[in-house]
Structure formats: C-alpha cells, structure tokens
Design a protein around this motif. Structure first.
Motif, PDB file in Angstrom:
ATOM      1  N   PHE A   1       0.848  -1.195   0.000  1.00  0.00           N
ATOM      2  CA  PHE A   1       0.000   0.000   0.000  1.00  0.00           C
ATOM      3  C   PHE A   1       0.885   1.247   0.000  1.00  0.00           C
ATOM      4  N   THR A   2       0.398   2.290  -0.644  1.00  0.00           N
ATOM      5  CA  THR A   2       1.097   3.567  -0.678  1.00  0.00           C
ATOM      6  C   THR A   2       0.128   4.691  -0.343  1.00  0.00           C
ATOM      7  N   ILE A   3       0.465   5.473   0.672  1.00  0.00           N
ATOM      8  CA  ILE A   3      -0.341   6.626   1.044  1.00  0.00           C
ATOM      9  C   ILE A   3       0.251   7.867   0.382  1.00  0.00           C
ATOM     10  N   SER A   4      -0.629   8.746  -0.085  1.00  0.00           N
ATOM     11  CA  SER A   4      -0.162   9.991  -0.683  1.00  0.00           C
ATOM     12  C   SER A   4      -1.238  11.057  -0.476  1.00  0.00           C
ATOM     13  N   ARG A   5      -0.885  12.272  -0.808  1.00  0.00           N
ATOM     14  CA  ARG A   5      -1.816  13.371  -0.605  1.00  0.00           C
ATOM     15  C   ARG A   5      -1.681  14.407  -1.710  1.00  0.00           C
ATOM     16  N   LEU A   6      -2.757  15.110  -1.983  1.00  0.00           N
ATOM     17  CA  LEU A   6      -2.765  16.216  -2.932  1.00  0.00           C
ATOM     18  C   LEU A   6      -3.329  17.409  -2.186  1.00  0.00           C
ATOM     19  N   ASN A   7      -2.446  18.194  -1.597  1.00  0.00           N
ATOM     20  CA  ASN A   7      -2.875  19.288  -0.724  1.00  0.00           C
ATOM     21  C   ASN A   7      -3.712  20.335  -1.469  1.00  0.00           C
ATOM     22  N   ALA A   8      -3.403  20.544  -2.733  1.00  0.00           N
ATOM     23  CA  ALA A   8      -4.126  21.567  -3.492  1.00  0.00           C
ATOM     24  C   ALA A   8      -5.619  21.267  -3.595  1.00  0.00           C
ATOM     25  N   LYS A   9      -5.980  19.968  -3.462  1.00  0.00           N
ATOM     26  CA  LYS A   9      -7.383  19.583  -3.574  1.00  0.00           C
ATOM     27  C   LYS A   9      -7.908  18.918  -2.308  1.00  0.00           C
ATOM     28  N   ASN A  10      -7.147  19.023  -1.225  1.00  0.00           N
ATOM     29  CA  ASN A  10      -7.567  18.429   0.059  1.00  0.00           C
ATOM     30  C   ASN A  10      -7.925  16.945  -0.093  1.00  0.00           C
ATOM     31  N   LEU A  11      -7.076  16.226  -0.806  1.00  0.00           N
ATOM     32  CA  LEU A  11      -7.317  14.820  -1.053  1.00  0.00           C
ATOM     33  C   LEU A  11      -6.216  13.945  -0.472  1.00  0.00           C
ATOM     34  N   LEU A  12      -6.622  12.850   0.090  1.00  0.00           N
ATOM     35  CA  LEU A  12      -5.725  11.813   0.599  1.00  0.00           C
ATOM     36  C   LEU A  12      -6.002  10.549  -0.201  1.00  0.00           C
ATOM     37  N   TYR A  13      -4.949   9.815  -0.539  1.00  0.00           N
ATOM     38  CA  TYR A  13      -5.105   8.604  -1.336  1.00  0.00           C
ATOM     39  C   TYR A  13      -4.476   7.400  -0.635  1.00  0.00           C
ATOM     40  N   LEU A  14      -4.974   6.237  -0.992  1.00  0.00           N
ATOM     41  CA  LEU A  14      -4.332   4.985  -0.597  1.00  0.00           C
ATOM     42  C   LEU A  14      -4.334   4.072  -1.813  1.00  0.00           C
ATOM     43  N   GLN A  15      -3.169   3.890  -2.393  1.00  0.00           N
ATOM     44  CA  GLN A  15      -3.012   2.958  -3.506  1.00  0.00           C
ATOM     45  C   GLN A  15      -2.734   1.581  -2.925  1.00  0.00           C
ATOM     46  N   MET A  16      -3.592   0.645  -3.251  1.00  0.00           N
ATOM     47  CA  MET A  16      -3.471  -0.705  -2.692  1.00  0.00           C
ATOM     48  C   MET A  16      -3.179  -1.675  -3.825  1.00  0.00           C
ATOM     49  N   THR A  17      -2.128  -2.443  -3.676  1.00  0.00           N
ATOM     50  CA  THR A  17      -1.755  -3.441  -4.673  1.00  0.00           C
ATOM     51  C   THR A  17      -1.615  -4.801  -4.013  1.00  0.00           C
ATOM     52  N   ARG A  18      -1.545  -5.828  -4.830  1.00  0.00           N
ATOM     53  CA  ARG A  18      -1.386  -7.212  -4.345  1.00  0.00           C
ATOM     54  C   ARG A  18      -2.363  -7.491  -3.203  1.00  0.00           C
ATOM     55  N   LEU A  19      -3.606  -7.159  -3.433  1.00  0.00           N
ATOM     56  CA  LEU A  19      -4.608  -7.298  -2.391  1.00  0.00           C
ATOM     57  C   LEU A  19      -4.847  -8.757  -2.036  1.00  0.00           C
ATOM     58  N   LYS A  20      -5.140  -8.970  -0.765  1.00  0.00           N
ATOM     59  CA  LYS A  20      -5.371 -10.300  -0.209  1.00  0.00           C
ATOM     60  C   LYS A  20      -6.768 -10.353   0.388  1.00  0.00           C
ATOM     61  N   PRO A  21      -7.341 -11.533   0.504  1.00  0.00           N
ATOM     62  CA  PRO A  21      -8.661 -11.633   1.141  1.00  0.00           C
ATOM     63  C   PRO A  21      -8.692 -11.006   2.534  1.00  0.00           C
ATOM     64  N   GLU A  22      -7.593 -11.070   3.249  1.00  0.00           N
ATOM     65  CA  GLU A  22      -7.571 -10.492   4.599  1.00  0.00           C
ATOM     66  C   GLU A  22      -7.534  -8.970   4.594  1.00  0.00           C
ATOM     67  N   ASP A  23      -7.440  -8.363   3.432  1.00  0.00           N
ATOM     68  CA  ASP A  23      -7.553  -6.912   3.331  1.00  0.00           C
ATOM     69  C   ASP A  23      -9.014  -6.466   3.290  1.00  0.00           C
ATOM     70  N   THR A  24      -9.928  -7.406   3.216  1.00  0.00           N
ATOM     71  CA  THR A  24     -11.348  -7.071   3.202  1.00  0.00           C
ATOM     72  C   THR A  24     -11.729  -6.344   4.487  1.00  0.00           C
ATOM     73  N   ALA A  25     -12.294  -5.161   4.332  1.00  0.00           N
ATOM     74  CA  ALA A  25     -12.619  -4.316   5.482  1.00  0.00           C
ATOM     75  C   ALA A  25     -13.290  -3.043   4.981  1.00  0.00           C
TER      76      ALA A  25
END
Length: 114
Positions: free
Chosen positions: A67-91
């Motif tokens: 997972f990678t967290i990032s932000r775009l302050n100019a638009k008040n946005l927070l992101y979470l890029q999730m890769t190689r997802l697993k069933p235990e990531d279900t939430a």
C-alpha cells in the motif's frame, strides 16, 4: 465542521489493485498529518498508514510494500493505492488524523474475493 468522505472501494480479486480517496473539508488540510485505517468484521479498527504534513510516510507491517499513502494538498485529497490485495484486506477503510481528531466518515468497503 470537518468532514471526511472516503470513496473508491469495491470488489476486487486477490492480487488486484484499488485506489481509495479521502476528501477532507473544514480543516487546513496541508497542515494536518493524515492516516488510513480499516476495520474488518469482528475486529478492532487498525491504523494502516500515516503521511505527515511534510510528506514522510509510515506503514503498518501488514501493508508495507503493498500500500502507498499519498496526498494532494491543493485539492484536500488523501489517497491509498493498494496493490497485491489479499482476502484479509477485506474491510471498511477510513481516513482521519493519526490521533483520530475528527468524526469518522462513512468509510468505503473493500472486498477481496475470487
């Protein structure tokens, strides 16, 4: 007042990817450290990733390298890029400050299943 609105969840197969977004309002976003959390059924909410106002990031061991967290302050946005997802990531995934200073949003459901 502060509002946090998460989006981007969905159903994805194991090994897939998703990008979550969090739209923040009512705060000076660029000055806030922000974090992503998740809560799986029957489990406590856990903190996954933090991004400080200066850009430094830290991750829980369970998502480090995937997972990678990032932000775009100019638009008040927070992101979470999730890769190689697993069933235990279900939430349900949420954003907030690391200290949980604000009311939780509705979250966004991520389901990893074949």
């Amino acid at each position: 007042q502060v509002q946090l609105v998460e989006s981007g969840g969905g159903l994805v197969q194991p090994g897939g990817s998703l990008r979550l977004s969090c739209a923040a309002s009512g705060m000076t976003f660029s000055r806030q450290s922000m974090a992503w959390f998740r809560q799986a059924p029957g489990k406590e909410r856990e903190q996954l990733a933090v991004i400080y106002s200066g850009g430094t990031t830290i991750y829980a061991d369970s998502v480090k390298g995937r997972f990678t967290i990032s932000r775009l302050n100019a638009k008040n946005l927070l992101y979470l890029q999730m890769t190689r997802l697993k069933p235990e990531d279900t939430a349900v995934y949420y954003c907030n400050t690391p200290g949980i200073n604000f009311t939780w949003g509705q979250g966004t459901q991520v389901t990893v299943s074949s």
